[in-house]
Structures are given as C-alpha cells and as structure tokens.
Design a protein around this motif. Structure first.
Motif, short mmCIF file in Angstrom:
data_model
loop_
_atom_site.label_atom_id
_atom_site.label_comp_id
_atom_site.label_asym_id
_atom_site.label_seq_id
_atom_site.Cartn_x
_atom_site.Cartn_y
_atom_site.Cartn_z
N THR A 148 73.86 -12.25 -2.59
CA THR A 148 72.51 -12.56 -3.06
C THR A 148 71.78 -11.25 -3.29
N LYS A 160 64.55 -13.79 -5.11
CA LYS A 160 64.71 -13.99 -3.67
C LYS A 160 66.04 -14.68 -3.44
N GLU A 161 66.98 -13.91 -2.94
CA GLU A 161 68.32 -14.42 -2.65
C GLU A 161 68.95 -15.07 -3.89
N SER A 185 67.79 -9.65 -3.93
CA SER A 185 66.36 -9.90 -3.77
C SER A 185 65.56 -8.67 -4.19
N PRO A 245 71.73 -15.69 -6.40
CA PRO A 245 73.18 -15.56 -6.21
C PRO A 245 73.84 -14.67 -7.26
#
Length: 141
Positions: free
Chosen positions: A19, A28-29, A21, A31
């Motif tokens: 992930t 945000k995170e 960010s 993939p």
C-alpha cells in the motif's frame, strides 16, 4: 519545505501486496503490487505516480513561467508517459515523455514552445529524474 509519502510491502515480489500513502491523505493505503506494475492488475504503481507528479509539477512550473511572461493560461493539460526498461538484473526509469496541450490567450506556438521548454527544464521533478525527458507541446486556439 518537506513532504512525504510512505509504502508498506508484505510478502514476496510476485505474490506480495503493498500500500502507498501520502502525507496529505489524498492517497491512503492505495494498493499496489507486481500485477499493477508489470501486468494489468488492479491498483497503482510507482511509475504512474511519478508520471502524475511530473505532470502536476510541470503544469505548475509552466503556469509560473507564463505568468512571468505576462500570460495567463486558460487551461494546461499535461500527460507524462514514464518508461520502465530492463536494466541488467533490475529495472530503470529511462525516459519520460510530456505531452502538453494548453490554451493561452496572447501567445503563438513558437512563444509557447519556448516557455514550455523552460518549464520542462526548470520543473523540480524534471531535475530529480535521471532520465531523458522529451515533450510535445500544442497550443490550442
């Protein structure tokens, strides 16, 4: 000024997953993994993020330089194609091609291209990349 991004990776290169960010939380995170980088899998990858960063940086640099020349763009649209090539046992980003289309009252193609070249060289992301950076610049009527 300092900005940050972060990544978490779990597992092996082909079966693992990560992930990404950003400090602002816009990503945000998000993939990413082997399939999104080297195949057609879901998620993002470092090269498209570099492309987005380069396109955004160049567009802002171009706007600044146009303003310094007394011009105000109605619109600047930039795409950055990032090339990842095999390099020995690994990979390298070997080139970036910028395609920019802009609508700028009060200038012509030659004037636009001159300022766009300055923006390509002056953009902080252009300066950090160790790759050949080319560009096509089109002034729209």
């Amino acid at each position: 000024m300092q900005k940050s991004g972060s990544a978490v990776w779990k597992g092996g290169i082909k079966d693992g997953q990560g992930t990404i960010s950003t400090q602002t939380g816009v990503l945000k995170e998000a993939p990413y993994g082997f399939k999104s980088r080297f195949e057609d899998g879901p998620g993002t990858n470092p090269e498209e993020l570099i492309g987005a960063a380069h396109a955004g940086c160049f567009s802002m640099a171009l706007s600044l330089m146009l303003g310094n020349a007394g011009l105000t763009p109605d619109r600047i649209e930039t795409k950055a194609d990032v090339t990842l090539d095999k390099d020995g046992e690994g990979f390298s980003i070997t080139k970036v091609h910028l395609t920019v289309k802009a609508k700028i009252p009060g200038t012509d193609q030659a004037g636009f291209e001159a300022i766009a070249r300055q923006a390509k060289e002056g953009c902080p992301v252009s300066k950090v990349l160790n790759a050949a950076i080319s560009m096509d610049a089109t002034l729209e009527a």
